[in-house]
Design a protein around this motif. Structure first.
Motif, PDB file in Angstrom:
ATOM      1  N   THR A 139      14.751 -12.256   1.802  1.00 15.61           N
ATOM      2  CA  THR A 139      15.301 -10.995   1.326  1.00 15.61           C
ATOM      3  C   THR A 139      16.756 -11.163   0.915  1.00 15.61           C
ATOM      4  OG1 THR A 139      13.825  -9.730   2.694  1.00 15.61           O
ATOM      5  CG2 THR A 139      15.814  -8.611   1.973  1.00 15.61           C
TER       6      THR A 139
ATOM      7  N   THR B  31      18.139 -10.046  -2.677  1.00 20.88           N
ATOM      8  CA  THR B  31      19.071  -8.943  -2.773  1.00 20.88           C
ATOM      9  C   THR B  31      20.207  -9.280  -3.714  1.00 20.88           C
ATOM     10  OG1 THR B  31      18.542  -8.337  -0.549  1.00 20.88           O
ATOM     11  CG2 THR B  31      20.573  -7.456  -1.435  1.00 20.88           C
TER      12      THR B  31
ATOM     13  N   TYR C  67      18.825  -9.613  -7.400  1.00 23.43           N
ATOM     14  CA  TYR C  67      18.482  -8.373  -8.118  1.00 23.43           C
ATOM     15  C   TYR C  67      19.734  -7.688  -8.649  1.00 23.43           C
ATOM     16  CZ  TYR C  67      15.820  -4.145  -9.226  1.00 23.43           C
ATOM     17  OH  TYR C  67      15.217  -3.094  -9.886  1.00 23.43           O
TER      18      TYR C  67
ATOM     19  N   THR D  12      26.866  -7.807  -3.281  1.00 23.18           N
ATOM     20  CA  THR D  12      25.544  -7.225  -3.184  1.00 23.18           C
ATOM     21  C   THR D  12      25.604  -5.873  -2.509  1.00 23.18           C
ATOM     22  OG1 THR D  12      24.631  -9.416  -3.043  1.00 23.18           O
ATOM     23  CG2 THR D  12      23.242  -7.610  -2.298  1.00 23.18           C
ATOM     24  N   GLY D  13      26.256  -5.831  -1.373  1.00 21.79           N
ATOM     25  CA  GLY D  13      26.367  -4.561  -0.678  1.00 21.79           C
ATOM     26  C   GLY D  13      27.143  -3.564  -1.517  1.00 21.79           C
TER      27      GLY D  13
ATOM     28  N   GLN E 240      25.074  -1.948  -4.550  1.00 24.83           N
ATOM     29  CA  GLN E 240      24.065  -0.945  -4.176  1.00 24.83           C
ATOM     30  C   GLN E 240      24.717   0.294  -3.576  1.00 24.83           C
ATOM     31  OE1 GLN E 240      22.541   0.393  -1.357  1.00 24.83           O
ATOM     32  NE2 GLN E 240      23.716  -0.632   0.241  1.00 24.83           N
TER      33      GLN E 240
ATOM     34  N   GLN F  57      24.109   4.094  -4.897  1.00 24.15           N
ATOM     35  CA  GLN F  57      23.740   5.209  -4.015  1.00 24.15           C
ATOM     36  C   GLN F  57      24.793   6.322  -4.085  1.00 24.15           C
ATOM     37  OE1 GLN F  57      21.029   4.992  -1.462  1.00 24.15           O
ATOM     38  NE2 GLN F  57      21.671   6.471   0.052  1.00 24.15           N
TER      39      GLN F  57
ATOM     40  N   ALA G   5      24.204   8.348  -7.199  1.00 22.53           N
ATOM     41  CA  ALA G   5      22.991   9.178  -7.085  1.00 22.53           C
ATOM     42  C   ALA G   5      23.299  10.456  -6.308  1.00 22.53           C
ATOM     43  CB  ALA G   5      21.874   8.387  -6.405  1.00 22.53           C
ATOM     44  N   VAL G   6      24.021  10.297  -5.210  1.00 21.14           N
ATOM     45  CA  VAL G   6      24.362  11.459  -4.382  1.00 21.14           C
ATOM     46  C   VAL G   6      25.371  12.349  -5.112  1.00 21.14           C
ATOM     47  CG1 VAL G   6      25.486  12.157  -2.220  1.00 21.14           C
ATOM     48  CG2 VAL G   6      23.837  10.258  -2.224  1.00 21.14           C
TER      49      VAL G   6
ATOM     50  N   ARG H  96      23.822  14.345  -7.997  1.00 18.08           N
ATOM     51  CA  ARG H  96      22.948  15.394  -7.470  1.00 18.08           C
ATOM     52  C   ARG H  96      23.796  16.638  -7.137  1.00 18.08           C
ATOM     53  NH1 ARG H  96      17.106  16.160  -6.268  1.00 18.08           N
ATOM     54  NH2 ARG H  96      16.779  13.911  -6.305  1.00 18.08           N
TER      55      ARG H  96
ATOM     56  N   MET I 126      22.891   1.862  11.189  1.00 20.41           N
ATOM     57  CA  MET I 126      22.391   1.140  10.014  1.00 20.41           C
ATOM     58  C   MET I 126      23.489   0.253   9.458  1.00 20.41           C
ATOM     59  SD  MET I 126      22.120   3.414   6.458  1.00 20.41           S
ATOM     60  CE  MET I 126      22.718   4.991   7.047  1.00 20.41           C
TER      61      MET I 126
ATOM     62  N   THR J 143      25.175  -2.516   6.611  1.00 24.15           N
ATOM     63  CA  THR J 143      25.170  -2.688   5.162  1.00 24.15           C
ATOM     64  C   THR J 143      24.142  -3.733   4.741  1.00 24.15           C
ATOM     65  OG1 THR J 143      27.466  -2.054   4.988  1.00 24.15           O
ATOM     66  CG2 THR J 143      26.575  -3.357   3.191  1.00 24.15           C
TER      67      THR J 143
ATOM     68  N   ASP K 220      20.820  -2.094   4.565  1.00 28.91           N
ATOM     69  CA  ASP K 220      20.842  -1.203   3.406  1.00 28.91           C
ATOM     70  C   ASP K 220      20.610  -1.949   2.106  1.00 28.91           C
ATOM     71  OD1 ASP K 220      23.319   1.385   3.891  1.00 28.91           O
ATOM     72  OD2 ASP K 220      21.261   1.157   4.570  1.00 28.91           O
ATOM     73  N   THR K 221      21.337  -3.014   1.975  1.00 23.82           N
ATOM     74  CA  THR K 221      21.377  -3.723   0.715  1.00 23.82           C
ATOM     75  C   THR K 221      20.005  -4.222   0.325  1.00 23.82           C
ATOM     76  OG1 THR K 221      23.608  -4.383   1.189  1.00 23.82           O
ATOM     77  CG2 THR K 221      22.447  -5.639  -0.485  1.00 23.82           C
ATOM     78  N   GLY K 222      19.369  -4.898   1.259  1.00 27.43           N
ATOM     79  CA  GLY K 222      18.043  -5.398   0.963  1.00 27.43           C
ATOM     80  C   GLY K 222      17.076  -4.255   0.719  1.00 27.43           C
TER      81      GLY K 222
ATOM     82  N   TYR L  51      17.626  -1.137  -0.427  1.00 23.71           N
ATOM     83  CA  TYR L  51      17.818  -0.421  -1.688  1.00 23.71           C
ATOM     84  C   TYR L  51      17.190  -1.184  -2.853  1.00 23.71           C
ATOM     85  CZ  TYR L  51      20.147   2.624  -5.077  1.00 23.71           C
ATOM     86  OH  TYR L  51      20.410   3.529  -6.075  1.00 23.71           O
ATOM     87  N   GLN L  52      17.436  -2.487  -2.886  1.00 29.32           N
ATOM     88  CA  GLN L  52      16.907  -3.242  -4.027  1.00 29.32           C
ATOM     89  C   GLN L  52      15.386  -3.405  -3.928  1.00 29.32           C
ATOM     90  OE1 GLN L  52      15.645  -6.374  -4.794  1.00 29.32           O
ATOM     91  NE2 GLN L  52      15.556  -7.244  -2.732  1.00 29.32           N
ATOM     92  N   ARG L  53      14.873  -3.502  -2.702  1.00 24.70           N
ATOM     93  CA  ARG L  53      13.412  -3.600  -2.577  1.00 24.70           C
ATOM     94  C   ARG L  53      12.745  -2.315  -3.043  1.00 24.70           C
ATOM     95  NH1 ARG L  53      14.463  -5.625   2.400  1.00 24.70           N
ATOM     96  NH2 ARG L  53      13.366  -3.917   3.439  1.00 24.70           N
TER      97      ARG L  53
ATOM     98  N   GLN M 295      13.982  -0.308  -5.350  1.00 20.74           N
ATOM     99  CA  GLN M 295      14.077  -0.325  -6.825  1.00 20.74           C
ATOM    100  C   GLN M 295      12.960  -1.168  -7.431  1.00 20.74           C
ATOM    101  OE1 GLN M 295      18.327  -1.582  -7.238  1.00 20.74           O
ATOM    102  NE2 GLN M 295      18.540   0.272  -8.445  1.00 20.74           N
TER     103      GLN M 295
ATOM    104  N   LEU N 234      18.625   7.016  -7.820  1.00 23.22           N
ATOM    105  CA  LEU N 234      17.880   6.813  -6.573  1.00 23.22           C
ATOM    106  C   LEU N 234      18.791   6.838  -5.353  1.00 23.22           C
ATOM    107  CD1 LEU N 234      15.253   5.785  -5.079  1.00 23.22           C
ATOM    108  CD2 LEU N 234      16.076   3.467  -5.585  1.00 23.22           C
ATOM    109  N   ALA N 235      18.439   7.665  -4.378  1.00 20.73           N
ATOM    110  CA  ALA N 235      19.087   7.638  -3.060  1.00 20.73           C
ATOM    111  C   ALA N 235      18.043   7.285  -2.023  1.00 20.73           C
ATOM    112  CB  ALA N 235      19.733   8.984  -2.744  1.00 20.73           C
ATOM    113  N   VAL N 236      18.394   6.349  -1.139  1.00 19.23           N
ATOM    114  CA  VAL N 236      17.452   5.789  -0.164  1.00 19.23           C
ATOM    115  C   VAL N 236      17.999   6.025   1.239  1.00 19.23           C
ATOM    116  CG1 VAL N 236      16.476   3.618   0.693  1.00 19.23           C
ATOM    117  CG2 VAL N 236      16.643   4.028  -1.778  1.00 19.23           C
ATOM    118  N   GLU N 237      17.166   6.503   2.115  1.00 20.80           N
ATOM    119  CA  GLU N 237      17.612   6.827   3.472  1.00 20.80           C
ATOM    120  C   GLU N 237      16.594   6.318   4.478  1.00 20.80           C
ATOM    121  OE1 GLU N 237      20.663   8.812   5.506  1.00 20.80           O
ATOM    122  OE2 GLU N 237      20.223   9.579   3.501  1.00 20.80           O
TER     123      GLU N 237
ATOM    124  N   ARG O  15      15.032   9.976  -2.802  1.00 16.72           N
ATOM    125  CA  ARG O  15      15.157  11.062  -3.770  1.00 16.72           C
ATOM    126  C   ARG O  15      15.534  10.412  -5.089  1.00 16.72           C
ATOM    127  NH1 ARG O  15      18.434  16.195  -2.351  1.00 16.72           N
ATOM    128  NH2 ARG O  15      16.519  17.030  -3.261  1.00 16.72           N
TER     129      ARG O  15
END
Lengths: 142, 142, 142
Positions: A3, A7, A10, B7-8, B11, B15, B18-19, B22, C1, C3, C6-8, C10-12, C14, C82-85, C95
């Protein structure tokens, strides 16, 4: 494939396309050509033969950009729905959708084209070079 | 700059936008204003002076959102083709394209605007604040 | 959580959507259905009841894809903003906005729909399954 590798890969591909499409949309033909490998190939379903090599790829953009500038049109390429697949030989294949948005001077922006593309990328330090691109134009009929 | 950091960062910026968009599209003026720094600046090529500070930025959205709501129009901001560049001073500069899609109640969605923008972001914990934004509108002529 | 997580993630997400929407747009009904959980649910504001389970979700795409193919129309779904939580129970809520672009054979591409959606994703190895999707169509009125 881990991963961690994925990451970084991508997001580097996303950043590469953002920079590359900016060059295209700004008509920076030589820098655009340099985002392909020396023997890079750019094929499209609606053209009989691919453009081959940096000189042809850059020359083609030079002509297209001049024609757009003469008409006062801004063109923007949007890539999305990107899937990235590292290959055992070290190259990276990608699939994505691309839209072309056009806006005439003083006029209304409009969707010009909807396409899908496949690339073969070659890593080049932190970024990439395009070895091969093939674009399919939605709605095109021979 | 290491790939891990990049990378971090990339992304988190995605994010954040996106927020943030919105909030804009939902007309949440105060929360939107709070995504800028206290002295945040929002400039556009088609306006003579930038909006400055949260009160002005939020107040402007309040008015625009009320006008859209009165007309029954949904507006969505799409950002894409994002390039992110961390700066030595700790800020992060970004470049991106943005589209505005509008849909009237009971009607057809349409591309309203095509733009390109440059931001200066200030890290704020895991997210960001916008210190400066400048938006260029395709097709706009003075 | 963290970073790193998160990073992995978010891209997964996508990459998952890129692959999933490709299946949808290519009318690969069975593979599309398999991107939902067995009891997956697909709701829309403009339909009275959600589609439930893979058989119904896949069957619906089969019909829609056949109708589009008969009309010679290519349809592409674009997801963005895209927002990922990640959630404490191990699921991932997302969302996003989504556009549908349509192109008739020999014709001009056009924006067909603008939507916003909420998903509940269940991790499945390096990828995901959709447990629940709810799509709101801009401009829709009951």
């Amino acid at each position: 494939m881990t991963t961690a590798v994925d990451t970084g890969l991508y997001q580097r591909v996303q950043q590469f396309y953002a920079v590359q499409m900016r060059l295209l949309d700004e008509g920076r033909a030589e820098e655009w050509a340099d985002t392909f490998t020396e023997d890079g190939e750019f094929g499209q379903d609606r053209r009989p033969a691919p453009r081959q090599g940096r000189a042809e790829i850059g020359g083609r953009l030079r002509k297209a950009a001049d024609a757009l500038a003469a008409r006062g049109v801004v063109r923007r390429h949007w890539l999305g729905m990107l899937a990235v697949e590292p290959q055992p030989d070290g190259t990276v294949t990608t699939r994505y959708y691309a839209l072309v948005i056009e806006t005439p001077a003083g006029g209304q922006s409009a969707l010009h084209l909807s396409t899908a593309a496949d690339d073969v990328l070659v890593p080049d330090g932190d970024t990439f070079l395009v070895r091969r691109r093939y674009v399919v134009h939605d709605g095109w009929t021979p």
